[in-house]
Scaffold this motif. Structure first.
Motif, mmCIF file in Angstrom:
data_model
loop_
_atom_site.group_PDB
_atom_site.id
_atom_site.type_symbol
_atom_site.label_atom_id
_atom_site.label_comp_id
_atom_site.label_asym_id
_atom_site.label_seq_id
_atom_site.Cartn_x
_atom_site.Cartn_y
_atom_site.Cartn_z
ATOM 1 N N PRO A 850 0.817 -1.216 0.000
ATOM 2 C CA PRO A 850 0.000 0.000 0.000
ATOM 3 C C PRO A 850 0.847 1.261 0.000
ATOM 4 O O PRO A 850 0.425 2.302 -0.506
ATOM 5 C CB PRO A 850 -0.798 -0.102 1.311
ATOM 6 N N CYS A 851 2.059 1.145 0.550
ATOM 7 C CA CYS A 851 2.897 2.344 0.645
ATOM 8 C C CYS A 851 3.364 2.806 -0.731
ATOM 9 O O CYS A 851 3.534 3.989 -0.976
ATOM 10 C CB CYS A 851 4.110 2.046 1.520
ATOM 11 N N GLU A 852 3.570 1.847 -1.642
ATOM 12 C CA GLU A 852 4.205 2.207 -2.918
ATOM 13 C C GLU A 852 3.309 3.081 -3.780
ATOM 14 O O GLU A 852 3.721 4.117 -4.290
ATOM 15 C CB GLU A 852 4.592 0.936 -3.675
ATOM 16 N N ALA A 859 9.366 7.093 -4.516
ATOM 17 C CA ALA A 859 10.568 6.882 -3.705
ATOM 18 C C ALA A 859 10.566 5.506 -3.073
ATOM 19 O O ALA A 859 11.594 5.029 -2.624
ATOM 20 C CB ALA A 859 10.670 7.944 -2.617
ATOM 21 N N THR A 860 9.416 4.871 -2.998
ATOM 22 C CA THR A 860 9.386 3.494 -2.530
ATOM 23 C C THR A 860 8.745 2.641 -3.609
ATOM 24 O O THR A 860 7.662 2.945 -4.084
ATOM 25 C CB THR A 860 8.644 3.358 -1.178
ATOM 26 N N ARG A 879 5.202 11.415 3.977
ATOM 27 C CA ARG A 879 4.712 10.536 5.052
ATOM 28 C C ARG A 879 3.405 9.835 4.687
ATOM 29 O O ARG A 879 2.773 9.211 5.529
ATOM 30 C CB ARG A 879 4.541 11.306 6.365
ATOM 31 N N TYR A 880 3.011 9.935 3.419
ATOM 32 C CA TYR A 880 1.791 9.267 2.972
ATOM 33 C C TYR A 880 1.976 7.752 3.081
ATOM 34 O O TYR A 880 1.081 7.026 3.514
ATOM 35 C CB TYR A 880 1.509 9.681 1.524
ATOM 36 N N CYS A 881 3.184 7.275 2.758
ATOM 37 C CA CYS A 881 3.429 5.834 2.796
ATOM 38 C C CYS A 881 3.230 5.301 4.212
ATOM 39 O O CYS A 881 2.628 4.258 4.415
ATOM 40 C CB CYS A 881 4.843 5.538 2.310
ATOM 41 N N SER A 882 3.719 6.063 5.182
ATOM 42 C CA SER A 882 3.567 5.621 6.572
ATOM 43 C C SER A 882 2.095 5.598 6.963
ATOM 44 O O SER A 882 1.613 4.643 7.569
ATOM 45 C CB SER A 882 4.337 6.555 7.497
ATOM 46 N N ASN A 883 1.363 6.640 6.564
ATOM 47 C CA ASN A 883 -0.068 6.655 6.875
ATOM 48 C C ASN A 883 -0.762 5.434 6.304
ATOM 49 O O ASN A 883 -1.659 4.881 6.908
ATOM 50 C CB ASN A 883 -0.723 7.906 6.273
ATOM 51 N N VAL A 889 5.174 0.239 10.119
ATOM 52 C CA VAL A 889 6.558 -0.145 10.354
ATOM 53 C C VAL A 889 7.525 0.865 9.737
ATOM 54 O O VAL A 889 8.736 0.675 9.793
ATOM 55 C CB VAL A 889 6.856 -1.529 9.748
ATOM 56 N N ARG A 890 6.987 1.918 9.146
ATOM 57 C CA ARG A 890 7.881 2.915 8.553
ATOM 58 C C ARG A 890 8.262 3.949 9.594
ATOM 59 O O ARG A 890 7.494 4.244 10.497
ATOM 60 C CB ARG A 890 7.212 3.559 7.341
#
Lengths: 1030, 481, 188
Positions: A850-852, A859-860, A879-883, A889-890
């Motif tokens: 989901p982060c990608e 960037a990921t 910080r969208y990936c972390s959300n 785990v980010r």
């Protein structure tokens, strides 16, 4: 007059040879010319102009001498020392000694900088794994707060001195027969130190020799002395055991051989090949062993003997165990009131022990009185338990508490004129009733060799910088006696010297280097004629084969048993603690140990396995007792005992015995360094020679003031809605079933998954070639935190400090999620015995991550070998990936966390791993640098990568080998086979994220006919349906 | 103007009589005088200076906070894991929402032939632009490495790297960018004829040249008016789907994620309704004092306010419906994570925010059912402010409460804003009001040409046709081709 | 034509006639009259849009809508192409196990580019067709014309008009308005 050392602190000058240069006569002359007629030893007196000149000079020389490497030849593990290729990491076998036991390590050195410690496969207590503390010790090596110079404190003044100054002094003070001379040393297993000690005592026959360790297993030692007449060392074996009964014992974590024991335990718990190892634990506060227990009963520490005595009682009465006549007294010893719960537990355990003659073992913890150990020894003897005894290396040694007591008495009587303190920190950690600090003032000349200019050093006349374990030659013995070598990996950064060097100096032998001492000692045990070969072999392996002590055949000594019985009777009559007169148990901290690691950022920020508290110790209180005392979670409690008050924040911990509180030692340091000063509360103030482990009859009251403990997980106390939901989710996230249920129905872990079919909007990706994946076995994970530190060391993860942790900005890439399982329907303040489960959580590298997709700058992204990669220098930090990460785990660099880092600390960094910038997201990479290293190697000699060749840091150090890494596209790889197992499941699979890391369900092994107490029942089921946990 | 209130009251509901859109005895010239007069007065009134001083100093606070942020790091905000988005994104959505009223009034009401829009659309459009400016700041500064924020734009570079068009954030970049551009064009184009009025009345050379250039040499030619009308119609019909799309795309930032409480199909319509709601609230909040201070009661009449009150009532109900639908679906879907998220909103640690939102957005507008209340300017004004508060909290609840407790209980957390968070938000109001005050000082805040077009004098003097819109060209002596 | 030339030479400086009106009704009647007289290079000037005036003047419908439509299509194509080229061709990478090019994810951006292109073309097109910006114009030299943006209505007939004749045209204008017909000079 020795000038020039007084400026060391001004420049970043940590080269050993700086002062050597500074001591050359020409230079001193020059200084004389520069600054005539001024006393250069007094720091404050230097004017700015002079100061600058001196500093300039010192820096210049620092530059000249920056390129010094160890003179002595040391032998790398895998490579020949000649032919060193820059940039290629080398591995050296060495060891670390803690509490008088040596633990073998394998240290990775990069261009002369040791950067990471791992376990030594050849060492019996390591087997390739390493504890969190032993791994973190490397950070201490580079600690900028370590003492950098000798100090002489006289009449309120502080002078900077050099070793030559001290040698001069030593010659005077250690002349003669040693009358009035006393040496206080820490426990050590080093044969070399024993040799040097004997030399010293030969040279000074009248000198007193004392050994003190605040944390030790002396009670066990004394217990065996009671039973067998001579102290013996207990060597438990649990790999083929059917029943383990732990009484306040934590063999999986708090034992010199814990790494080995954990490995054996994991083997014994294997559903197919294991022998079951049903675990019974009676303890006052959750230990890691208690977490893993099948039957756990929380009773106050002072009640543990009662339960054991009752077990003995039942074994004799109901299971016809034939105790020798003298020991039979034990049977009667349990004659006092006992609760239903305790009786049931004892019955169950007695029956199981009787049923497992020859395949069971009873273990008693180091905080229990010798008499309790004696009883356990008797039972073990009669039950033919799976443990061996070896002789104690130093049978005549008094217990540490006695030793420090005797020394204190000597000092009080004023008969000690010279006190040499080798390591340790008695002013801080000696029993409070000895007032060691005050006594020290009465000693005319006191010398302290220490890594830090700490509490003791500041009260001594001399402070000598000690060489760190990785800077000095030495040796030691494992718990089973195996000879273990220690070789330096770097020249002393701060001009330190080792204990044996200083001791030999005090013996009148003008300073012999540690190198020579160790060689000299080894010559004795060298069997072969070719000593050089033997020496190289020993250094290469780190251990010397078949040097373990022989096991001794034991026989009960009836004469002594009677004494033991009386001792136990005395214990049993003590009335049980109550909420208004609770007992406070003082334990070694799982991170800073006895306080010596207080200045270690990795350990301070390491969340305690149970409480998840960082940067503090807390008073652990059971929810019920907290309610009875009216103390809130996080409220500062005032613990009053023997006239001393200690203020410490409370942490309400379910599973804690009622009216028994637990407080970790090792905090509240005042001279630990910038990191450790003022962290937590000093529990040593409650410690006395009479009761070093447990304060009974203390009074505890709330202060009304609250304090926010920096926990990496939410507290147990929480709003009702959240509390209910959390309980509901545990069963799905951490799946558990009894081994019988699993054997009967292997699908038990999947029965209650139901979600709509996981279909994709698009054609599924094809994954060719190597596809990395991981399997984490929750059945063997004991939550010891070793992986967390391993990851931190390997991946240059910053320490962020208490304030940041409070704001949930900790940076560790892998964390151990801790869940409480509680009987439904109970409020959080009614829980008495919640079960605890652990789940190591790190990036699971989802295939449909989901982060990608939410990262606007890509960037990921996913690598071709299936890693969810993080491109640091492309990341803008939305910080969208972390959300969007369901596992959170980010980790985000909210500030430049490396800003204030000292140059020495930077030397620890792993050059293979980027140091992340401010404003960048980071997370677990499956140790991509290790993957690439192996891949390149394989390409060079053009062969496929073998299974198990790539080992991420976390998997490498796991004592139970719970983490397996490998290629999922290779059906024969161990990780693939584990994923085939029926226990294998993915968390949050219903989101169709397709994690690359799977979990293996947890198995419990409860005795048949055990009453329900929320333990070990199949939790995998039920909860997802809101059904009550059985 | 000292005209009795009764005379200004055009809020009657008698279908037989069309309410007048401009009251008082105004002719074309007086309208021009009133509107241009504000721009032409040599120095602005005292209250303008007071307001300007206040707002511009708040703007300085905003830039100070941004400076501190850039030099120190995102850590100066209360953000953490799990709550990676906080005030910045809340403010962004809040301002973008406010930015919807203008285009809505000018475009959608234009297409619906709601002639009463003419007195307020210029004003609302200006507000839109300024709101979007404020909104645009936040996505820019909320990234960890602000100096690389431009990587979100598809700019060719030597590394030939491109942004990831699958990310809703990138859709945002395009949606908000387009919306800002189109709103600006729309606003400017409508202003050209009025700028020409100021040019033609100019008494100083400077004003003559400035407004001369700005009005592009407009000479009111009817052949120009013809194309102008077409262009305006086209822009309106383009802006209508655009205005609906912008907040839908903004809602995708949340709806496209997998977080319970975010991953919801209702978001686009729900966000758009909320945007209109908050937009009108802000228009009312601004227009009530402005018409009072600049004496525009006869042009921006009580009826305009009443109509807006009615729209707020309607949209407020839509928002309320969305709230309840979310809860229903959370329960009906059987998705336990979703269900808990909403339970947690209403009764968890952020319940206070949730109930503030419900009170302000659902309960407060209900007073507009009563004519007496909605026609009381002061009540309307206070209510509109409360609605602004409520709408800010709506975004807060959506962003923060959903993130603070997601899938794994072990990573649950609680987000607390820092002083910098709050000051940055307050500062953005400073910027907004500063721009707004400059607008009312230097630009025609009422579309004169359009107002004149709906005045009775603009039409043939025929019975029963007073104040009616279209003239159908059927007069004696003129036959239409 | 030749006559036209001579007349123009006689009045080299004349741009055309301008006459004012007070009421919308008068303007409409006058516009219809001028239209019927067959003039082509003439115009009405009003402070605001007067519905029906286009009919009264016989103004043909503008081509602007077609321009905007084409611009819109271009926008859509540009949006799709941009996303396809960047994410699927020039800089492809594996994201969340998704295909390199998939329309659903690309619709929002394509939509926005459509609107953007169309909107810009609407304004620019309008100005271009109107020959704006044109900062100076003969009409601006007339003082009373300044009220065209306030409350006055005007009709102007250019000398360039083939049917323009000094006497006849002035006559026509005088017949439709009670206000004086003014001569407007060309810009020198």
């Amino acid at each position: 007059m020795p000038p020039m050392k007084n400026d060391i602190e001004t420049g970043l000058t940590y080269w050993r040879s700086l002062d050597e240069l500074a001591r050359t006569p020409e230079f001193q002359e020059a200084v004389q010319r520069e600054f005539p007629g001024d006393d250069w030893d007094r720091l404050p007196s230097a004017t700015r102009r002079q100061f600058l000149k001196v500093m300039g000079a010192s820096l210049a020389m620092a530059g000249l001498t920056a390129c010094r490497w160890p003179k002595e030849e040391i032998v790398p593990f895998a490579h020949r020392p000649e032919g060193r290729t820059p940039g290629v990491p080398e591995h050296f076998a060495t060891s670390m000694e803690l509490g008088g036991v040596a633990l073998g390590m394998l240290v990775t050195s990069f261009d002369g900088r040791p950067i990471k410690a791992e376990g030594n496969r050849l060492h019996p207590d390591s087997l390739g794994a390493l504890t969190a503390i032993a791994q973190a010790d490397i950070l201490q090596l580079y600690d900028p707060d370590r003492s950098r110079r000798l100090l002489l404190r006289e009449s309120g003044q502080q002078y900077v001195k050099t070793w030559s100054d001290f040698e001069a002094v030593a010659v005077e003070d250690f002349a003669g027969d040693g009358t009035g001379v006393a040496v206080l040393a820490g426990a050590s297993s080093s044969p070399t130190r024993a040799m040097v000690r004997d030399q010293f005592l030969e040279a000074h026959p009248e000198a007193g020799w004392y050994e003190y360790e605040p944390i030790s297993r002396d009670n066990e030692r004394e217990g065996t002395r009671l039973v067998f007449g001579t102290p013996l060392r207990v060597q438990p074996k649990v790999d083929t055991v059917g029943v383990i009964a732990c009484f306040d014992a934590d063999p999986l974590f708090d034992h010199p051989s814990s790494l080995r024991l954990a490995r054996e335990f994991a083997a014994a718990r294997h559903p197919e090949t294991g022998t079951g190892a049903r675990l019974y634990v009676t303890e006052s506060s959750y230990s890691l062993t208690g977490v893993r227990a099948d039957h756990r009963m929380a009773v106050p520490s002072s009640r543990v003997p009662v339960v054991l005595a009752r077990v003995a009682n039942l074994l004799v009465a109901e299971h016809h165990l034939d105790l020798p006549a003298a020991a039979a007294g034990y049977a009667g010893a349990a004659g006092q009131e006992i609760s239903e719960q305790e009786i049931d537990f004892a019955k169950l355990l007695a029956a199981d022990l009787a049923g497992h003659r020859g395949s069971g073992v009873i273990l008693v913890g180091p905080r229990q009185e010798p008499a309790v150990h004696a009883l356990a020894a008797v039972l073990n003897q009669v039950l033919e338990s799976t443990l061996d005894y070896t002789a104690d290396p130093d049978p005549d040694r008094p217990s540490h508490i006695e030793a420090i007591g005797e020394l204190a008495a000597e000092m009080a009587s004023g008969s000690v004129e010279t006190l040499l303190v080798l390591g340790g920190n008695p002013v801080y950690d000696a029993p409070a009733d000895l007032q060691f600090g005050e006594l020290l003032a009465r000693v005319p000349l006191s010398i302290h060799l220490s890594l830090y200019d700490d509490e003791t050093s500041q009260r001594c006349t001399w402070h000598l910088p000690r060489a760190h374990g990785l800077e000095a030659w030495g040796d030691g013995t494992a718990w089973d006696g195996t000879l273990t070598m220690r070789q330096p990996l770097i020249a002393p950064l701060y001009d330190g010297r080792s204990v044996i060097e200083v001791l030999s100096l005090a013996s009148g032998l003008n300073s012999i280097s540690g190198y020579e001492l160790v060689r000299e000692n080894l010559r004795k045990s060298a069997s072969s004629i070719d000593f050089e070969g033997f020496w190289r072999r020993a250094l290469h392996d780190g251990t010397v084969e078949s040097t373990a002590w022989d096991t001794v055949q034991t026989r009960l000594n009836p004469g002594r048993l009677a004494v033991a019985v009386d001792g136990l009777r005395a214990l049993l009559v003590s009335d049980p603690p109550s909420a208004d007169r609770p007992e406070v148990v003082l334990i070694a901290d799982s991170r800073v140990w006895d306080g010596r690691f207080a200045n270690n950022g990795w350990l301070q920020e390491l969340p305690d396995s149970l409480t998840k508290v960082t940067w503090d110790n807390a008073l652990l209180v059971s929810p019920v007792t907290a309610r009875e005392l009216g103390i809130a979670d996080g409220e500062i409690a005032v613990v009053e005992a023997g006239g001393t008050n200690v203020e410490v924040p409370t942490f309400v911990l379910p599973g804690q015995a009622r009216s028994s509180m637990t407080l970790a030692l090792g905090y509240g340091r005042t001279a630990a360094g910038r990191i450790g000063n003022g962290v937590g509360a000093d529990a040593y103030q409650l410690r006395t020679t009479k009761a070093p482990h447990m304060v009974s009859g203390a009074t505890v009251r709330g202060s009304g003031r609250s304090y926010s403990l920096a926990t990496t997980q939410d507290h147990f106390a929480i709003d009702t809605a959240g509390f209910k939901e959390r309980n509901r989710r545990v069963g799905e996230l951490v799946r558990e079933a009894s081994i019988d249920a699993y054997m009967a129905n292997p699908e038990v872990f999947h029965e209650h998954e139901h979600h709509p079919p996981l279909i994709s909007l698009w054609k599924d990706q094809e994954y060719e070639g190597e596809q990395w994946g991981m399997a984490i076995d929750l059945n063997t994970c004991i939550g010891c935190n070793a992986c967390v530190v391993a990851c931190q060391a390997e991946n240059n993860i910053p320490v962020v400090g208490r304030e940041q942790v409070l704001n949930q900005r900790e940076m560790q890439w892998i964390r151990i999620d801790r869940y409480f399982k509680t009987e439904p329907g109970l409020g959080s303040d009614e829980i008495d015995n919640a079960e605890v489960v652990f789940q190591p959580m790190t990036c699971v590298h989802c295939e449909n991550a989901p982060c990608e997709q939410v990262c606007p700058v890509a960037a990921t992204q996913h690598t071709t070998d299936g890693l969810n990669a993080m491109v640091y220098n492309r990341c803008v930090g939305t910080r969208y990936c972390s959300n969007n990460c369901p596992l959170k785990v980010r980790r985000f660099n909210f500030f430049n966390y490396h800003k204030e880092l000292a140059d020495t600390s930077k030397m620890q960094f792993n050059p293979e791993v980027t140091v992340r910038a401010r404003g960048v997201m980071e997370k677990c990479t499956f140790c991509v640098q290790r993957i690439e290293a192996v891949r390149i190697g394989a390409r060079n000699d053009n062969r496929p990568i073998a299974d198990g060749e790539i080992v991420p840091a976390c998997a490498q150090t796991c004592p139970t080998q719970a983490i397996t890494f490998g290629n999922l596209n290779d059906s024969k790889s161990s990780v693939s086979r584990l994923r085939e197992e029926k226990r294998s499941y993915a968390t949050l699979a219903e989101l169709n994220i397709r994690p690359r890391a799977h979990y293996l369900g947890r198995l419990s092994n409860r005795a048949a006919g055990a009453g329900p107490d929320g333990h070990g029942a199949p939790h995998g089921e039920a909860d997802s349906h809101g059904k009550e946990t059985a | 103007m000292s005209t009795p209130v009764s005379y200004l009251d055009n809020t009657g509901d008698d279908p037989a009589v069309r309410a007048r859109l401009v009251v008082g005895d105004n002719d074309f010239h007086s309208v021009t005088n009133t509107v241009c007069g504000i721009v032409e007065q040599p120095r602005p009134p005292k209250f303008w200076w007071v307001a300007f001083a206040a707002s511009s100093s708040l703007t300085l606070v905003l830039f100070a906070c941004i400076g501190y942020l850039v030099t120190t790091g995102i850590g100066v905000w209360g953000l953490q894991v799990p709550v990676g988005w906080g005030y910045a994104i809340v403010n962004f959505v809040f301002w973008v929402g406010i930015g919807h009223a203008g285009t809505l009034i000018s475009a959608i009401l234009f297409l619906l032939r709601q002639r009463w829009r003419t007195s307020i659309n210029r004003f609302a459009e200006a507000m839109t632009i300024f709101a979007v400016v404020c909104a645009g700041i936040f996505p820019g500064i909320h990234v960890g490495r602000i100096w690389f924020a431009y990587w979100l734009f598809p700019i060719p570079n030597q590394m030939s790297m491109w942004p990831n068009f699958r990310s809703p954030l990138l859709w945002d970049v395009f949606a908000v960018g387009t919306y800002a551009t189109v709103s600006l064009l729309f606003w400017y184009m409508g202003m050209i004829p009025d700028l020409a009025s100021i040019r033609d009345r100019a008494t100083t050379k400077l004003r003559f040249y400035i407004y001369g250039v700005l009005s592009l040499g407009w000479r009111s030619s009817n052949r120009h008016w013809h194309r102008f009308e077409f262009a305006y119609l086209l822009l309106a019909s383009l802006a209508t789907p655009l205005v609906l799309s912008v907040h839908s795309v903004v809602s995708f930032d949340f709806a496209v994620s997998i977080m319970p409480g975010w991953h919801t199909t209702i978001f686009p319509p729900y966000f758009v309704a909320g945007a209109i709601f908050s937009g009108f609230a802000m228009v009312v909040t601004l227009i009530i004092p402005t018409r009072k201070f600049f004496g525009l009661e006869e042009i921006i009449t009580a009826r305009h306010l009443e109509n807006m009150a009615k729209i707020m009532l309607a949209t407020g109900m839509m928002v309320g419906l969305a709230y309840s639908t979310e809860f229903f679906i959370a329960w009906y879907s059987g998705n336990t994570y979703e269900a808990f998220t909403f339970l947690n909103r209403a009764f968890g640690p952020y319940a206070w925010a949730y109930w503030t939102m419900v009170t302000c957005n659902v309960l407060v507008p209900q007073i507009f059912w009563f004519r007496k209340l909605r026609n009381k300017t002061i009540i309307l004004w206070v209510a509109s402010i409360l609605i602004n508060v409520g709408m800010w909290f709506e975004r807060f609840v959506i962003v923060v409460s959903s993130l603070s407790r997601d899938y794994l209980p072990t990573s649950w957390g609680y987000y607390r804003p820092t002083a910098i968070d709050v000051l940055t938000f307050v500062g953005s109001f400073g910027l907004f009001f500063t721009l707004f005050l400059l607008f009312v000082r230097f630009l025609p805040m009422v579309g004169m040409a359009e107002v004149k077009g709906v005045m009775p004098q603009a039409h043939l003097d025929r019975p029963g046709h007073r104040g009616h819109g279209d003239y159908h060209g059927d007069i004696a002596g003129v036959e239409v081709v | 034509m030749s006559t036209g030339n001579t007349t123009r030479n006689d009045r080299a400086a004349l741009y055309g006639y301008l006459v004012a009106f007070d009421k919308v009704d008068e303007l409409l009647v006058a516009a219809a009259a001028v239209r019927d007289a067959g003039y082509t290079r003439w115009d009405a000037h009003t402070p605001f849009v007067i519905h029906g005036l286009d009919a009264a003047m016989g103004v043909k419908k503008t081509v602007l809508p077609y321009i905007v439509f084409l611009a819109g299509l271009t926008g859509t194509a540009a949006g799709i192409l941009l996303q396809w080229w960047t994410n699927a061709v020039d800089y492809p990478f594996l994201i969340s196990g998704k295909p390199l090019f998939s329309l659903p994810a690309n619709i929002p951006v394509a939509f926005e580019t459509t609107i953007l292109f169309a909107a810009i073309s609407a304004l620019v097109g309008m100005l271009a067709l109107n020959g704006l910006p044109q900062l100076s114009h003969p009409l601006f030299s007339n003082r009373s014309f300044k009220r065209v943006t306030d409350d006055r209505f005007f009709i102007s007939i250019e000398a360039q008009d083939p049917l323009f004749e000094v006497a006849k045209t002035r006559e026509l204008l005088e017949s439709v308005s009670d206000q004086p017909v003014e001569e407007i000079e060309e810009l020198s």
